[in-house]
Motif scaffolding. Structure first.
Motif, PDB file in Angstrom:
ATOM      1  N   ASP A 470       0.836  -1.207   0.000  1.00 34.81           N
ATOM      2  CA  ASP A 470       0.000   0.000   0.000  1.00 34.81           C
ATOM      3  C   ASP A 470       0.869   1.255   0.000  1.00 34.81           C
ATOM      4  OD1 ASP A 470      -2.291  -1.513   0.019  1.00 34.81           O
ATOM      5  OD2 ASP A 470      -2.577  -1.417   2.198  1.00 34.81           O
ATOM      6  N   ALA A 471       1.941   1.224   0.808  1.00 32.71           N
ATOM      7  CA  ALA A 471       2.843   2.377   0.862  1.00 32.71           C
ATOM      8  C   ALA A 471       3.542   2.575  -0.476  1.00 32.71           C
ATOM      9  CB  ALA A 471       3.868   2.178   1.974  1.00 32.71           C
ATOM     10  N   ALA A 472       3.946   1.474  -1.115  1.00 34.92           N
ATOM     11  CA  ALA A 472       4.621   1.557  -2.413  1.00 34.92           C
ATOM     12  C   ALA A 472       3.703   2.161  -3.469  1.00 34.92           C
ATOM     13  CB  ALA A 472       5.091   0.174  -2.842  1.00 34.92           C
ATOM     14  N   LYS A 473       2.435   1.818  -3.403  1.00 32.08           N
ATOM     15  CA  LYS A 473       1.475   2.379  -4.361  1.00 32.08           C
ATOM     16  C   LYS A 473       1.302   3.878  -4.149  1.00 32.08           C
ATOM     17  CE  LYS A 473      -1.097  -1.968  -4.795  1.00 32.08           C
ATOM     18  NZ  LYS A 473      -2.340  -2.696  -4.449  1.00 32.08           N
ATOM     19  N   LYS A 474       1.317   4.312  -2.889  1.00 35.90           N
ATOM     20  CA  LYS A 474       1.129   5.728  -2.584  1.00 35.90           C
ATOM     21  C   LYS A 474       2.275   6.591  -3.094  1.00 35.90           C
ATOM     22  CE  LYS A 474      -1.775   5.048   1.502  1.00 35.90           C
ATOM     23  NZ  LYS A 474      -1.879   5.193   2.990  1.00 35.90           N
ATOM     24  N   ILE A 475       3.490   6.058  -3.054  1.00 34.76           N
ATOM     25  CA  ILE A 475       4.616   6.873  -3.528  1.00 34.76           C
ATOM     26  C   ILE A 475       5.003   6.514  -4.967  1.00 34.76           C
ATOM     27  CG2 ILE A 475       5.520   7.171  -1.201  1.00 34.76           C
ATOM     28  CD1 ILE A 475       7.701   5.196  -1.818  1.00 34.76           C
ATOM     29  N   GLY A 476       4.227   5.601  -5.593  1.00 35.18           N
ATOM     30  CA  GLY A 476       4.360   5.352  -7.025  1.00 35.18           C
ATOM     31  C   GLY A 476       5.457   4.406  -7.462  1.00 35.18           C
ATOM     32  N   ILE A 477       5.870   3.456  -6.606  1.00 32.50           N
ATOM     33  CA  ILE A 477       6.938   2.544  -7.031  1.00 32.50           C
ATOM     34  C   ILE A 477       6.514   1.073  -6.965  1.00 32.50           C
ATOM     35  CG2 ILE A 477       8.705   4.179  -6.263  1.00 32.50           C
ATOM     36  CD1 ILE A 477       9.244   2.345  -3.881  1.00 32.50           C
ATOM     37  N   HIS A 478       5.214   0.828  -6.761  1.00 33.96           N
ATOM     38  CA  HIS A 478       4.723  -0.551  -6.692  1.00 33.96           C
ATOM     39  C   HIS A 478       4.952  -1.275  -8.021  1.00 33.96           C
ATOM     40  CE1 HIS A 478       2.207  -3.982  -5.708  1.00 33.96           C
ATOM     41  NE2 HIS A 478       1.509  -3.763  -6.831  1.00 33.96           N
ATOM     42  N   ASP A 479       4.652  -0.597  -9.121  1.00 34.29           N
ATOM     43  CA  ASP A 479       4.806  -1.239 -10.438  1.00 34.29           C
ATOM     44  C   ASP A 479       6.261  -1.604 -10.719  1.00 34.29           C
ATOM     45  OD1 ASP A 479       2.101  -0.992 -10.841  1.00 34.29           O
ATOM     46  OD2 ASP A 479       2.264   0.895 -11.974  1.00 34.29           O
ATOM     47  N   ALA A 533      14.139   7.430 -13.206  1.00 33.16           N
ATOM     48  CA  ALA A 533      14.180   7.226 -11.750  1.00 33.16           C
ATOM     49  C   ALA A 533      13.964   8.548 -11.034  1.00 33.16           C
ATOM     50  CB  ALA A 533      15.502   6.600 -11.340  1.00 33.16           C
ATOM     51  N   GLU A 534      14.501   9.630 -11.604  1.00 33.06           N
ATOM     52  CA  GLU A 534      14.332  10.938 -10.963  1.00 33.06           C
ATOM     53  C   GLU A 534      12.868  11.347 -10.947  1.00 33.06           C
ATOM     54  OE1 GLU A 534      16.005  15.539 -11.158  1.00 33.06           O
ATOM     55  OE2 GLU A 534      16.543  14.095 -12.735  1.00 33.06           O
ATOM     56  N   GLU A 535      12.148  11.024 -12.016  1.00 34.00           N
ATOM     57  CA  GLU A 535      10.720  11.345 -12.062  1.00 34.00           C
ATOM     58  C   GLU A 535       9.954  10.617 -10.957  1.00 34.00           C
ATOM     59  OE1 GLU A 535       6.987  10.873 -15.187  1.00 34.00           O
ATOM     60  OE2 GLU A 535       9.034  10.819 -15.945  1.00 34.00           O
ATOM     61  N   LEU A 536      10.288   9.322 -10.775  1.00 33.11           N
ATOM     62  CA  LEU A 536       9.653   8.544  -9.707  1.00 33.11           C
ATOM     63  C   LEU A 536      10.043   9.096  -8.333  1.00 33.11           C
ATOM     64  CD1 LEU A 536      10.097   4.895 -11.067  1.00 33.11           C
ATOM     65  CD2 LEU A 536       7.969   6.204 -10.939  1.00 33.11           C
ATOM     66  N   LEU A 537      11.309   9.493  -8.214  1.00 32.31           N
ATOM     67  CA  LEU A 537      11.788  10.002  -6.933  1.00 32.31           C
ATOM     68  C   LEU A 537      11.149  11.348  -6.588  1.00 32.31           C
ATOM     69  CD1 LEU A 537      15.585   9.064  -7.075  1.00 32.31           C
ATOM     70  CD2 LEU A 537      13.865   8.113  -5.542  1.00 32.31           C
ATOM     71  N   GLN A 538      10.925  12.163  -7.609  1.00 32.10           N
ATOM     72  CA  GLN A 538      10.282  13.449  -7.364  1.00 32.10           C
ATOM     73  C   GLN A 538       8.870  13.247  -6.831  1.00 32.10           C
ATOM     74  OE1 GLN A 538      11.437  16.359  -7.279  1.00 32.10           O
ATOM     75  NE2 GLN A 538      13.370  16.278  -8.368  1.00 32.10           N
ATOM     76  N   LYS A 539       8.162  12.279  -7.418  1.00 33.51           N
ATOM     77  CA  LYS A 539       6.807  11.979  -6.935  1.00 33.51           C
ATOM     78  C   LYS A 539       6.861  11.420  -5.513  1.00 33.51           C
ATOM     79  CE  LYS A 539       2.677   9.238  -7.939  1.00 33.51           C
ATOM     80  NZ  LYS A 539       2.019   8.254  -8.846  1.00 33.51           N
ATOM     81  N   ALA A 540       7.844  10.541  -5.269  1.00 31.37           N
ATOM     82  CA  ALA A 540       7.996   9.969  -3.936  1.00 31.37           C
ATOM     83  C   ALA A 540       8.351  11.046  -2.924  1.00 31.37           C
ATOM     84  CB  ALA A 540       9.077   8.889  -3.957  1.00 31.37           C
TER      85      ALA A 540
END
Length: 603
Positions: A470-479, A533-540
Motif C-alpha cells: 500500500d505504501a509503495a502504491k502511494k509513492i508510485g513505485i509498486h509497479d 528514476a528521478e521522475e519517480l523520486l520526485q513523486k515519492a
C-alpha cells in the motif's frame, strides 16, 4: 586498582554455567583415574599370570595385590585371568566414555561462553559513535567478531580444561607410580625439571609469536575486505598488479609470523621426545639392576607398567605445551576482543523522554562541531526548521551540510551549542525513540543481501507485506517492484548489486516512508540517477515531505526550488538563507552563483 586479566574476564562469563563446569570437572577427574588404572592392571596381570615364583614382600603394592588375590580367590586359574582381562576392557570402555563426555561438555561450555561474549560485543559495537567506525578498519572488527571469538572458544574446548585434565592425570599417575615403586619413580622425578623448564621457555616464546600472528591476521583480513569491496575500482584503474604486490607483502609478513610459531614447535617437541626416551631408558636400566640385585620390591610387570606411566606422564606435558599454545592464542584474542568491548565511545544515552509523534520543530543554536580536535567543520550555526516545512541545505562539498543531519541524529556529539526538537534538547530524548522518529535517505543507499521486503521492513514483524505494498502504491513505485522477478521477494544480493542506483534509491524512499517518521531527511538522495528514476523520486519526495518536517540536502538546485526555506552553507557557516526567489535577488550571492553555474552548464 589491579587490572583484571583477559583470562579472568573470560572465566567470569562461565559463571552462569556452573552445572556444566561441575560436569566437566567430574569427567576430567574420572578420566584421570580410569586412565591410571590400566597400567596397574597390566602390571598385576604380568606379575601374577606370566611371571612364576613371585616372591613375598610387604610393599604397598603387595598389599594391593593381596587384595586382588583375595578377590580372585587366591589362585591363578584361567577363569580369573579372563575375568581380569574383562575388567581391563571395562576400564578401557569407561575411559572412552569419560573422554567423550569430557571433550563434548568442555566444547559445549566454550561455545556457550563465546556466544555470550559475541552477543555482548555486537551489542557494544552497535552503540558506538560513527567516529569510531570512521577510524577503525572494518576487516579488523570482523576479525574480532569471528576468528578471535573462535580462538576464545578454544580456551575451553582445547586449552584450559584439557590442561586441567592432563594435570589431574599426571598427579594421579605419580601417585600410582609412588605406590607401585618409589625408587623408580624418583628416577622419573629427577628428569622432570628439565622438561618443565623447556615447557616454560616454550610457552613464553609462543605468547609473543601468537600475538604477532593475530596482528598479521587482522591486517590480512582488513586488506582483503577493502579490496574485495572496491574490486570495481581496482579493475577500472588497472590496479591488479599493484594490489597483488601489496597483498604479497602482507601475506609474506603473515607467513613469517606463522613460521616463527612453527620453528618453536619444531624445536620443543623433539626435545620433549628425547627427554621422554632418556627417562624410559634410565627406568629400564636401573629397574633391571634392581631386579638383578635381588630387590624384591621391583618386578618385570612394574617396568612394563612404568613404560606406560612415563608416556602418560610426559605426553600430557607435551600436550600441555601444545594446549598452552591454544591458550595463548585464545588469551591474545581475548585481549583484542576486550580492548574493543572496553572502548568507551558509545553515544551517551541518558535521555528519559520518549520521542513519540514529534511536531518536528528543529532548532540549532550556536552549534560547533569538529571531527578532529581543533579543526571545526561546523562553526557556530544557528537555524530553525518549523513543523511541516521543507528546508533545503545547499553548498559546496565540505561545507558541512551532511554533518548537520549527523548531529541531529546524534551520530556524533556536538562540541558546544544546543540542538533541540520541539524545544527539548535532543540528548534529553532516549536515543532509540529519537532515531525512530527521524528517517534518512542517503545518496549511497545500503541494502542487505536479502529480499526487497526485508530491506524495507528491516525484519519489523509489525509491518505486513500488504502495508508495504500500500505504501509503495502511494509513492508510485509498486509497479517497479512488481516488474522484478518475485516482486517484493526479489533477492537484491550483497549491497543491492542486482539493482541500479536509482532503483536502490526508490527502495530507500519506501523504507523511510513505511517508518512514518516525524522528520524526514534526504541527503543528496536524487543525485546521480537517470531521468526516469528521478521522475519517480520526485513523486515519492512530494508524498514523503507532505505535512512533514523535511530537510533536503541537494546538489541539483532544481529539486529544491519549491522548498519553504533554502540554507546556503560555506566552510561550516550559514552565509545565506531565504526562499529560492529571495536568494536569486542577492547580487553576486553564493546561491545565485551556484544556480547560474548549474543552468549555464546544462545549457
Amino acid at each position: 586498582m589491579k587490572k583484571t586479566s583477559s583470562f579472568n574476564k573470560v572465566l567470569q562469563y562461565a559463571t552462569p554455567y556452573t552445572s556444566k563446569l561441575f560436569f566437566v570437572g567430574f569427567w576430567a577427574l574420572f578420566l584421570a583415574i580410569v586412565a591410571a588404572l590400566r597400567p596397574l592392571l597390566l602390571n598385576l596381570t604380568i606379575d601374577n599370570y606370566f611371571i612364576s615364583a613371585k616372591k613375598e614382600t610387604n610393599s604397598i603394592q603387595q598389599q594391593f595385590e593381596s587384595f586382588m588375590h583375595y578377590f580372585f580367590e587366591g589362585n591363578t586359574s584361567k577363569e580369573n585371568l579372563e575375568l581380569l582381562v574383562v575388567i581391563m576392557f571395562v576400564i578401557l570402555l569407561l575411559e572412552v566414555i569419560a573422554q567423550f563426555y569430557f571433550v563434548y561438555m568442555a566444547s559445549w561450555l566454550g561455545q556457550d561462553i563465546v556466544k555470550d561474549i559475541r552477543e555482548k560485543l555486537f551489542t557494544h559495537l552497535s552503540r558506538f559513535k560513527m567516529k569510531y567506525f570512521d577510524n577503525e578498519p572494518v576487516g579488523k572488527l570482523i576479525t574480532r567478531c569471528v576468528s578471535d571469538m573462535e580462538n576464545i572458544a578454544s580456551i575451553f574446548s582445547q586449552g584450559l580444561f584439557m590442561i586441567v585434565s592432563d594435570v589431574l592425570k599426571m598427579l594421579i599417575v605419580l601417585g600410582f607410580m609412588l605406590i607401585i615403586n618409589w625408587k623408580i619413580t624418583c628416577i622419573v622425578l629427577l628428569i622432570m625439571p628439565v622438561i618443565l623448564l623447556a615447557t616454560n621457555i616454550f610457552n613464553r616464546k609462543m605468547k609473543v609469536a601468537f600475538n604477532e600472528v593475530r596482528n598479521e591476521v587482522a591486517n590480512l583480513n582488513t586488506f582483503i575486505q577493502e579490496r574485495l569491496t572496491g574490486m570495481k575500482i581496482v579493475q577500472l584503474f588497472n590496479r591488479e598488479k599493484i594490489e597483488l604486490e601489496k597483498f604479497k607483502e602482507i601475506n609474506e609478513k603473515h607467513n613469517k609470523a606463522w613460521l616463527k610459531n612453527i620453528l618453536y614447535n619444531s624445536i620443543f617437541f623433539p626435545i620433549a621426545d628425547i627427554i621422554s626416551s632418556i627417562t624410559l631408558g634410565l627406568v629400564v636400566y636401573f629397574g633391571a639392576l634392581f631386579i638383578l640385585n635381588g630387590d624384591t620390591q621391583t618386578s618385570v610387570g612394574q617396568l612394563i607398567s612404568f613404560n606406560m606411566y612415563i608416556a602418560m606422564l610426559y605426553n600430557p606435558l607435551r600436550q600441555i605445551a601444545d594446549k598452552f599454545n591454544v591458550m595463548q592464542m585464545g588469551i591474545v584474542a581475548a585481549d583484542r576482543v576486550f580492548e574493543v568491548m572496553e572502548t568507551n565511545v558509545e553515544v551517551q544515552d541518558f535521555g528519559t523522554i520518549q520521542a513519540k509523534k514529534l511536531k518536528g520543530n528543529i532548532q540549532l543554536e550556536n552549534v560547533h562541531f569538529s571531527y578532529i580536535a581543533g579543526e571545526e567543520i561546523v562553526k557556530g550555526i544557528s537555524l530553525q526548521v518549523e513543523h511541516g516545512k521543507t528546508v533545503a541545505i545547499v553548498g559546496a562539498t565540505g561545507a558541512g551540510k551532511s554533518t548537520i543531519i549527523n548531529l541531529i541524529n546524534r551520530f556524533y556529539e556536538i562540541d558546544s551549542g544546543t540542538i533541540s526538537i520541539d524545544e527539548i534538547p535532543v540528548h534529553n530524548y532516549t536515543l532509540s525513540s529519537l532515531r525512530k522518529e527521524i528517517a534518512i535517505v542517503l545518496q549511497d543507499v545500503f541494502l542487505f543481501a536479502d529480499t526487497i521486503l526485508n530491506n524495507i521492513t528491516l525484519f519489523d514483524s509489525s509491518i505486513s507485506e500488504e502495508k508495504v505494498q500500500d505504501a509503495a502504491k502511494k509513492i508510485g513505485i509498486h509497479d517497479f517492484i512488481m516488474s522484478l522477478p518475485n516482486g517484493y521477494h526479489y533477492d537484491v544480493k550483497e549491497r543491492g548489486v542486482m539493482l541500479s542506483s536509482g532503483q536502490r534509491q526508490l527502495i530507500a524512499f519506501l523504507r523511510a516512508y513505511i517508518s512514518n517518521p516525524s522528520i524526514l531527511i534526504l541527503d543528496e538522495a536524487t543525485s546521480s540517477i537517470d531521468s526516469h528514476a528521478e521522475e519517480l523520486l520526485q513523486k515519492a519526495t512530494q508524498t514523503l515531505t507532505k505535512d512533514r518536517t523535511s530537510i533536503i540536502i541537494a546538489h541539483r538546485l532544481t529539486t529544491i526550488i519549491n522548498a519553504d526555506k533554502i540554507i546556503v552553507m560555506d566552510k561550516g557557516k550559514i552565509v545565506e538563507q531565504g526562499t529560492h526567489d529571495d536568494l536569486l535577488q542577492i547580487s553576486n550571492g553564493f546561491y545565485k552563483k551556484l544556480y547560474d553555474s548549474q543552468f549555464v552548464t546544462e545549457i
